[in-house]
Scaffold this motif. Structure first.
Motif, PDB file in Angstrom:
ATOM      1  N   GLN A 145       0.815  -1.217   0.000  1.00 50.05           N
ATOM      2  CA  GLN A 145       0.000   0.000   0.000  1.00 50.05           C
ATOM      3  C   GLN A 145       0.847   1.264   0.000  1.00 50.05           C
ATOM      4  O   GLN A 145       0.346   2.348   0.296  1.00 50.05           O
ATOM      5  N   LEU A 146       2.116   1.161  -0.319  1.00 46.24           N
ATOM      6  CA  LEU A 146       3.014   2.304  -0.209  1.00 46.24           C
ATOM      7  C   LEU A 146       2.620   3.454  -1.132  1.00 46.24           C
ATOM      8  O   LEU A 146       2.718   4.617  -0.758  1.00 46.24           O
ATOM      9  N   GLY A 147       2.104   3.143  -2.313  1.00 46.31           N
ATOM     10  CA  GLY A 147       1.718   4.202  -3.252  1.00 46.31           C
ATOM     11  C   GLY A 147       0.584   5.063  -2.737  1.00 46.31           C
ATOM     12  O   GLY A 147       0.563   6.278  -2.954  1.00 46.31           O
ATOM     13  N   THR A 148      -0.366   4.481  -2.021  1.00 45.90           N
ATOM     14  CA  THR A 148      -1.492   5.258  -1.499  1.00 45.90           C
ATOM     15  C   THR A 148      -1.211   5.810  -0.108  1.00 45.90           C
ATOM     16  O   THR A 148      -1.820   6.797   0.302  1.00 45.90           O
ATOM     17  N   THR A 149      -0.291   5.205   0.621  1.00 49.68           N
ATOM     18  CA  THR A 149      -0.020   5.621   1.992  1.00 49.68           C
ATOM     19  C   THR A 149       1.076   6.679   2.075  1.00 49.68           C
ATOM     20  O   THR A 149       1.049   7.531   2.961  1.00 49.68           O
ATOM     21  N   LEU A 150       2.010   6.644   1.152  1.00 50.74           N
ATOM     22  CA  LEU A 150       3.159   7.550   1.205  1.00 50.74           C
ATOM     23  C   LEU A 150       2.778   9.030   1.209  1.00 50.74           C
ATOM     24  O   LEU A 150       3.354   9.800   1.984  1.00 50.74           O
ATOM     25  N   PRO A 151       1.810   9.465   0.389  1.00 50.02           N
ATOM     26  CA  PRO A 151       1.447  10.890   0.465  1.00 50.02           C
ATOM     27  C   PRO A 151       0.947  11.312   1.843  1.00 50.02           C
ATOM     28  O   PRO A 151       1.237  12.417   2.303  1.00 50.02           O
ATOM     29  N   TRP A 152       0.215  10.433   2.538  1.00 51.55           N
ATOM     30  CA  TRP A 152      -0.276  10.781   3.871  1.00 51.55           C
ATOM     31  C   TRP A 152       0.848  10.739   4.889  1.00 51.55           C
ATOM     32  O   TRP A 152       0.893  11.551   5.821  1.00 51.55           O
ATOM     33  N   LEU A 153       1.788   9.800   4.739  1.00 53.17           N
ATOM     34  CA  LEU A 153       2.901   9.714   5.677  1.00 53.17           C
ATOM     35  C   LEU A 153       3.829  10.919   5.558  1.00 53.17           C
ATOM     36  O   LEU A 153       4.392  11.375   6.547  1.00 53.17           O
ATOM     37  N   ILE A 154       3.992  11.433   4.362  1.00 54.04           N
ATOM     38  CA  ILE A 154       4.847  12.603   4.157  1.00 54.04           C
ATOM     39  C   ILE A 154       4.049  13.892   4.322  1.00 54.04           C
ATOM     40  O   ILE A 154       4.525  14.867   4.902  1.00 54.04           O
ATOM     41  N   GLY A 155       2.821  13.900   3.821  1.00 53.69           N
ATOM     42  CA  GLY A 155       2.004  15.117   3.832  1.00 53.69           C
ATOM     43  C   GLY A 155       1.610  15.579   5.216  1.00 53.69           C
ATOM     44  O   GLY A 155       1.539  16.782   5.476  1.00 53.69           O
ATOM     45  N   GLY A 156       1.348  14.671   6.134  1.00 52.56           N
ATOM     46  CA  GLY A 156       0.939  15.051   7.491  1.00 52.56           C
ATOM     47  C   GLY A 156       1.988  15.887   8.211  1.00 52.56           C
ATOM     48  O   GLY A 156       1.713  16.998   8.657  1.00 52.56           O
ATOM     49  N   PRO A 157       3.214  15.371   8.324  1.00 53.08           N
ATOM     50  CA  PRO A 157       4.249  16.186   8.979  1.00 53.08           C
ATOM     51  C   PRO A 157       4.567  17.481   8.221  1.00 53.08           C
ATOM     52  O   PRO A 157       4.829  18.512   8.840  1.00 53.08           O
ATOM     53  N   LEU A 158       4.544  17.425   6.881  1.00 56.22           N
ATOM     54  CA  LEU A 158       4.805  18.652   6.120  1.00 56.22           C
ATOM     55  C   LEU A 158       3.719  19.690   6.347  1.00 56.22           C
ATOM     56  O   LEU A 158       3.999  20.878   6.504  1.00 56.22           O
ATOM     57  N   LEU A 159       2.472  19.241   6.351  1.00 52.95           N
ATOM     58  CA  LEU A 159       1.363  20.161   6.606  1.00 52.95           C
ATOM     59  C   LEU A 159       1.470  20.766   8.003  1.00 52.95           C
ATOM     60  O   LEU A 159       1.252  21.960   8.193  1.00 52.95           O
ATOM     61  N   HIS A 160       1.845  19.945   8.957  1.00 50.61           N
ATOM     62  CA  HIS A 160       2.005  20.449  10.321  1.00 50.61           C
ATOM     63  C   HIS A 160       3.134  21.478  10.400  1.00 50.61           C
ATOM     64  O   HIS A 160       2.962  22.558  10.957  1.00 50.61           O
ATOM     65  N   ASP A 161       4.298  21.121   9.844  1.00 51.21           N
ATOM     66  CA  ASP A 161       5.462  22.001   9.959  1.00 51.21           C
ATOM     67  C   ASP A 161       5.339  23.259   9.115  1.00 51.21           C
ATOM     68  O   ASP A 161       5.876  24.304   9.474  1.00 51.21           O
ATOM     69  N   ALA A 162       4.649  23.182   7.987  1.00 54.56           N
ATOM     70  CA  ALA A 162       4.558  24.344   7.101  1.00 54.56           C
ATOM     71  C   ALA A 162       3.369  25.243   7.422  1.00 54.56           C
ATOM     72  O   ALA A 162       3.416  26.440   7.157  1.00 54.56           O
ATOM     73  N   LEU A 163       2.309  24.670   7.996  1.00 52.54           N
ATOM     74  CA  LEU A 163       1.094  25.461   8.186  1.00 52.54           C
ATOM     75  C   LEU A 163       0.709  25.607   9.657  1.00 52.54           C
ATOM     76  O   LEU A 163       0.601  26.727  10.164  1.00 52.54           O
ATOM     77  N   ALA A 164       0.526  24.510  10.332  1.00 52.95           N
ATOM     78  CA  ALA A 164      -0.031  24.562  11.687  1.00 52.95           C
ATOM     79  C   ALA A 164       0.952  25.163  12.698  1.00 52.95           C
ATOM     80  O   ALA A 164       0.577  26.039  13.474  1.00 52.95           O
ATOM     81  N   ALA A 165       2.188  24.699  12.708  1.00 50.77           N
ATOM     82  CA  ALA A 165       3.141  25.180  13.712  1.00 50.77           C
ATOM     83  C   ALA A 165       3.424  26.681  13.585  1.00 50.77           C
ATOM     84  O   ALA A 165       3.377  27.393  14.591  1.00 50.77           O
TER      85      ALA A 165
END
Length: 152
Positions: free
Chosen positions: A26-46
């Motif tokens: 499931q790496l193709g469908t899971t990888l965007p969420w595994l990378i996108g979550g921390p990026l979204l947090h670090d770039a937007l929320a924090a």
């Protein structure tokens, strides 16, 4: 002690290897969420929470109140980030008959309302403090003046 640590390291590495092996299909469908979550947090929320915290630091002078409000903001941002996948698009699979269908926007609103109601309840005694009437202003001691209560 060294043997126990080595054993725990080997068991942890084996668990990571097994989890990675299970994730591989499931790496193709899971990888965007595994990378996108921390990026979204670090770039937007924090940064957003940091800017709001700076603004609140200038507006709210009581440190205890500021700590509670900042903690509420952090928990609110975490709840919103967790809810993003559920709010973004409807589930791709048909609903599971064993699980009740949920209204995720209403659940997020209820969780945020409960969180801020609890924070307001905790902070309400702080806003209704009575000033002390028996307090005396501090005594100013000028250099070179004799005092009764200061011993040298």
């Amino acid at each position: 002690m060294r043997t126990v640590r080595l054993l725990l390291l080997v068991l942890g590495a084996a668990a990571v290897a097994y989890g990675s092996w299970l994730l591989l299909p499931q790496l193709g469908t899971t990888l965007p969420w595994l990378i996108g979550g921390p990026l979204l947090h670090d770039a937007l929320a924090a940064p957003l929470i940091g800017l709001v915290g700076l603004a609140l630091g200038r507006l709210v002078t009581d440190r205890v109140r500021l700590a509670w409000i900042t903690a509420g903001l952090m928990v609110s941002a975490t709840l919103v980030l967790i809810a993003v996948p559920l709010l973004w698009r409807p589930p791709s699979a048909p609903p599971n008959p064993g699980l009740p269908d949920r209204n995720y926007p209403l659940g997020l609103a209820a969780a945020l309302a409960t969180l801020w109601a609890a924070i307001l309840i905790v902070l309400s005694p702080l806003t209704h403090r009575r000033p002390r009437t028996n307090e005396q202003p501090p005594r100013v001691v000028r250099p070179g003046t004799p005092t009764d209560d200061i011993t040298r």
